[in-house]
Scaffold this motif. Sequence first.
Motif, PDB file in Angstrom:
ATOM      1  N   GLY A   1       0.817  -1.207   0.000  1.00  0.00           N
ATOM      2  CA  GLY A   1       0.000   0.000   0.000  1.00  0.00           C
ATOM      3  C   GLY A   1       0.848   1.253   0.000  1.00  0.00           C
ATOM      4  N   HIS A   2       0.226   2.397  -0.294  1.00  0.00           N
ATOM      5  CA  HIS A   2       0.981   3.642  -0.364  1.00  0.00           C
ATOM      6  C   HIS A   2       1.602   3.996   0.984  1.00  0.00           C
ATOM      7  CE1 HIS A   2      -1.813   6.427   1.761  1.00  0.00           C
ATOM      8  NE2 HIS A   2      -2.713   5.531   1.428  1.00  0.00           N
ATOM      9  N   VAL A   3       0.932   3.615   2.088  1.00  0.00           N
ATOM     10  CA  VAL A   3       1.503   3.877   3.412  1.00  0.00           C
ATOM     11  C   VAL A   3       2.803   3.099   3.584  1.00  0.00           C
ATOM     12  CG1 VAL A   3       1.142   3.686   5.899  1.00  0.00           C
ATOM     13  CG2 VAL A   3      -0.755   4.356   4.413  1.00  0.00           C
ATOM     14  N   GLY A   4       2.866   1.894   3.026  1.00  0.00           N
ATOM     15  CA  GLY A   4       4.081   1.101   3.100  1.00  0.00           C
ATOM     16  C   GLY A   4       5.249   1.768   2.397  1.00  0.00           C
ATOM     17  N   VAL A   5       4.985   2.367   1.235  1.00  0.00           N
ATOM     18  CA  VAL A   5       6.045   3.084   0.519  1.00  0.00           C
ATOM     19  C   VAL A   5       6.523   4.276   1.348  1.00  0.00           C
ATOM     20  CG1 VAL A   5       6.644   4.333  -1.587  1.00  0.00           C
ATOM     21  CG2 VAL A   5       5.115   2.342  -1.707  1.00  0.00           C
ATOM     22  N   GLU A   6       5.584   4.988   1.954  1.00  0.00           N
ATOM     23  CA  GLU A   6       5.959   6.140   2.786  1.00  0.00           C
ATOM     24  C   GLU A   6       6.803   5.708   3.983  1.00  0.00           C
ATOM     25  OE1 GLU A   6       2.225   7.845   3.763  1.00  0.00           O
ATOM     26  OE2 GLU A   6       1.859   8.651   1.749  1.00  0.00           O
ATOM     27  N   LEU A   7       6.461   4.588   4.583  1.00  0.00           N
ATOM     28  CA  LEU A   7       7.221   4.093   5.721  1.00  0.00           C
ATOM     29  C   LEU A   7       8.632   3.688   5.302  1.00  0.00           C
ATOM     30  CD1 LEU A   7       4.452   1.966   7.454  1.00  0.00           C
ATOM     31  CD2 LEU A   7       5.584   3.959   8.443  1.00  0.00           C
ATOM     32  N   ALA A   8       8.747   3.075   4.125  1.00  0.00           N
ATOM     33  CA  ALA A   8      10.073   2.706   3.624  1.00  0.00           C
ATOM     34  C   ALA A   8      10.935   3.945   3.415  1.00  0.00           C
ATOM     35  CB  ALA A   8       9.938   1.920   2.324  1.00  0.00           C
ATOM     36  N   GLN A   9      10.327   5.014   2.907  1.00  0.00           N
ATOM     37  CA  GLN A   9      11.074   6.248   2.685  1.00  0.00           C
ATOM     38  C   GLN A   9      11.426   6.941   3.996  1.00  0.00           C
ATOM     39  OE1 GLN A   9       8.251   7.964  -0.215  1.00  0.00           O
ATOM     40  NE2 GLN A   9       9.897   7.878  -1.719  1.00  0.00           N
ATOM     41  N   GLU A  10      10.599   6.771   5.017  1.00  0.00           N
ATOM     42  CA  GLU A  10      10.949   7.287   6.342  1.00  0.00           C
ATOM     43  C   GLU A  10      12.185   6.579   6.880  1.00  0.00           C
ATOM     44  OE1 GLU A  10       7.834   7.195   9.215  1.00  0.00           O
ATOM     45  OE2 GLU A  10       6.410   8.291   7.949  1.00  0.00           O
ATOM     46  N   ALA A  11      12.241   5.265   6.674  1.00  0.00           N
ATOM     47  CA  ALA A  11      13.379   4.490   7.161  1.00  0.00           C
ATOM     48  C   ALA A  11      14.639   4.760   6.352  1.00  0.00           C
ATOM     49  CB  ALA A  11      13.044   2.994   7.124  1.00  0.00           C
ATOM     50  N   THR A  12      14.457   5.025   5.055  1.00  0.00           N
ATOM     51  CA  THR A  12      15.594   5.258   4.151  1.00  0.00           C
ATOM     52  C   THR A  12      15.301   6.508   3.330  1.00  0.00           C
ATOM     53  OG1 THR A  12      15.840   2.844   3.999  1.00  0.00           O
ATOM     54  CG2 THR A  12      17.096   4.178   2.424  1.00  0.00           C
ATOM     55  N   PRO A  13      15.681   7.668   3.828  1.00  0.00           N
ATOM     56  CA  PRO A  13      15.299   8.932   3.173  1.00  0.00           C
ATOM     57  C   PRO A  13      15.757   9.064   1.731  1.00  0.00           C
ATOM     58  CG  PRO A  13      16.049   9.342   5.411  1.00  0.00           C
ATOM     59  CD  PRO A  13      16.329   7.896   5.118  1.00  0.00           C
ATOM     60  N   ASP A  14      16.846   8.400   1.353  1.00  0.00           N
ATOM     61  CA  ASP A  14      17.321   8.519  -0.033  1.00  0.00           C
ATOM     62  C   ASP A  14      16.633   7.543  -0.982  1.00  0.00           C
ATOM     63  OD1 ASP A  14      18.433   6.187   0.889  1.00  0.00           O
ATOM     64  OD2 ASP A  14      20.433   6.567   0.065  1.00  0.00           O
ATOM     65  N   LEU A  15      15.631   6.810  -0.464  1.00  0.00           N
ATOM     66  CA  LEU A  15      14.904   5.855  -1.295  1.00  0.00           C
ATOM     67  C   LEU A  15      13.865   6.602  -2.124  1.00  0.00           C
ATOM     68  CD1 LEU A  15      14.650   2.788  -1.839  1.00  0.00           C
ATOM     69  CD2 LEU A  15      12.903   2.712  -0.060  1.00  0.00           C
ATOM     70  N   ARG A  16      14.031   6.603  -3.426  1.00  0.00           N
ATOM     71  CA  ARG A  16      13.138   7.353  -4.312  1.00  0.00           C
ATOM     72  C   ARG A  16      11.926   6.511  -4.692  1.00  0.00           C
ATOM     73  NH1 ARG A  16      16.333   9.591  -9.354  1.00  0.00           N
ATOM     74  NH2 ARG A  16      14.231  10.407  -9.714  1.00  0.00           N
ATOM     75  N   HIS A  17      10.796   7.183  -4.844  1.00  0.00           N
ATOM     76  CA  HIS A  17       9.615   6.505  -5.369  1.00  0.00           C
ATOM     77  C   HIS A  17       9.891   6.160  -6.833  1.00  0.00           C
ATOM     78  CE1 HIS A  17       5.519   5.480  -6.377  1.00  0.00           C
ATOM     79  NE2 HIS A  17       5.100   5.758  -5.151  1.00  0.00           N
ATOM     80  N   PRO A  18       9.706   4.905  -7.225  1.00  0.00           N
ATOM     81  CA  PRO A  18      10.108   4.501  -8.575  1.00  0.00           C
ATOM     82  C   PRO A  18       9.165   4.925  -9.698  1.00  0.00           C
ATOM     83  CG  PRO A  18       9.232   2.626  -7.379  1.00  0.00           C
ATOM     84  CD  PRO A  18       9.274   3.763  -6.405  1.00  0.00           C
ATOM     85  N   LEU A  19       7.969   5.441  -9.360  1.00  0.00           N
ATOM     86  CA  LEU A  19       6.984   5.772 -10.395  1.00  0.00           C
ATOM     87  C   LEU A  19       6.550   7.226 -10.302  1.00  0.00           C
ATOM     88  CD1 LEU A  19       4.633   2.641 -10.153  1.00  0.00           C
ATOM     89  CD2 LEU A  19       6.599   2.979 -11.670  1.00  0.00           C
ATOM     90  N   GLU A  20       6.199   7.802 -11.452  1.00  0.00           N
ATOM     91  CA  GLU A  20       5.594   9.135 -11.457  1.00  0.00           C
ATOM     92  C   GLU A  20       4.148   9.071 -10.991  1.00  0.00           C
ATOM     93  OE1 GLU A  20       5.983  11.010 -15.214  1.00  0.00           O
ATOM     94  OE2 GLU A  20       8.184  10.997 -15.221  1.00  0.00           O
ATOM     95  N   THR A  21       3.466   7.996 -11.352  1.00  0.00           N
ATOM     96  CA  THR A  21       2.069   7.823 -10.953  1.00  0.00           C
ATOM     97  C   THR A  21       1.985   7.389  -9.499  1.00  0.00           C
ATOM     98  OG1 THR A  21       1.474   7.163 -13.206  1.00  0.00           O
ATOM     99  CG2 THR A  21      -0.067   6.571 -11.441  1.00  0.00           C
ATOM    100  N   ARG A  22       1.142   8.053  -8.736  1.00  0.00           N
ATOM    101  CA  ARG A  22       0.904   7.657  -7.353  1.00  0.00           C
ATOM    102  C   ARG A  22      -0.428   6.918  -7.289  1.00  0.00           C
ATOM    103  NH1 ARG A  22       5.442   9.103  -7.622  1.00  0.00           N
ATOM    104  NH2 ARG A  22       6.578  10.445  -6.140  1.00  0.00           N
TER     105      ARG A  22
END
Length: 465
Positions: free
Chosen positions: A251-272
């Motif tokens: 889920g989108h919350v999971g992606v946000e949590l991953a980015q919280e843990a690893t700030p340099d982790l980029r979202h791989p898609l333009e589409t949200r």
Amino acid sequence: MPPIDDHLAIFDPVTDPDQAERYLTDWPRDAKGRARAILRPRTVEEVAQIVRLCAAAAIPVVPQGGHTGLVAGGVPSADGTEVVVSLERLNHIREIDPANFSMTVEAGCILANLHDVASEHERLFPLALGAQGSCQIGGNVATNAGGLNVLRYGMTRNLVLGIEAVLPDGQIWNGLRKLHKNNTGYDLKQLLIGSEGTLGIVTAVSLRLFPKPTQVETAFLAVENPAAAVALYGLARRDLSDLLSAFELIGHVGVELAQEATPDLRHPLETRSSHYVLMEASASGLVDLSALMQRFLESAMEAGHVLDGTVAANSAQAGALWRIREDLVEGQARRGRHLRTDVSVPISDIAAFLAKTDAALAQAEPNAIPVAYGHVGDGNLHYNVLPPPHMAEGDKPAFLKQCEQVVYAALPEFAGSISAEHGIGRAKLGSYLKGLAPEEKALTEGVKRLFDPKGIMSPGRLFEV
């Protein structure tokens, strides 16, 4: 010091309080116990000696692996009566047999190290977990670990050819056969796999290996909702067949949590989107996997199952995509105490289960933050819940227990399970026993009495005593 403790003292006990700390809890650190002794035997014979001494004195024993469990199964009880037997020093590769596609290893071997050894011989051991850098194969077997590749290779029990174990009376059972087919009577090793240390201590295993993949295709795809993900999975199984090795819903919350843990982790898609799929296919030999994946994705886009997507061009990009799935777990941990569940439902019911549980949770606890993700290919979902920000620590246990009851209450309608891969341990014992049918309870208790009539092996796990 009582005589029994004098005898146990020869098995390299951990006596320094600082060193002992890690043996008294596991990864979530929600539970902490005390131990009568913490022993680290170096051989199966030493394990057998320990168990014989404890059996004679009716002292409970709890085997322990890499401290990565999530249900407090390897955590000693709070009363300090249990002897912890750590398998960490039984860590030798006894044999690798590439021609037989097998390897025989001791229980304390780290899972990631087994991957490396198999790879050196152009083979694959497919069990893959987020904790693979720390977990030990004996613990994986004792809990029947699942992981990311179950849809293609099955659970741990599907990967075990043979087992060596110390039984509750101290006997060593040598069932280390390397046979891929053996139809002679009861398959006793299957009783030990997933028994969570209640029937004996696994000391070595013979494992099934597979050809090492020479091609891997990893894709991260935006989908409209869980129903679309399930439909996409059906298409992937049709078009990619048995080459499909992982299919994760995030889920989108999971992606946000991953980015919280690893700030340099980029979202791989333009589409949200509200949901994403991380999928992987692998192959060896003459298959053109890249072309096959491309044709599959074209079909998926045309069918409307995929809103946007990307395919990793190399292993580094694939690793970055998998970090989303791996780091979302760390992101939850950084939020503090939260609910972790490990449920399963039929694949066809995933979307309905999520919708029902989302609605029930919103009604019961409107401030709860659900984090649902998991393995679509085997129906295993981790429907986790974060408490609202700034909730007092003292209020969290009751809040999270209420959320757990909401999640579990949705399962009977779908004939689901409260534990797909984490096991029962002590954390889920009450819920497990509550849902156990009388005839199943009687059979389970009969097996326990046969193996462990004195009840010394891991009491309070799977059974009340």
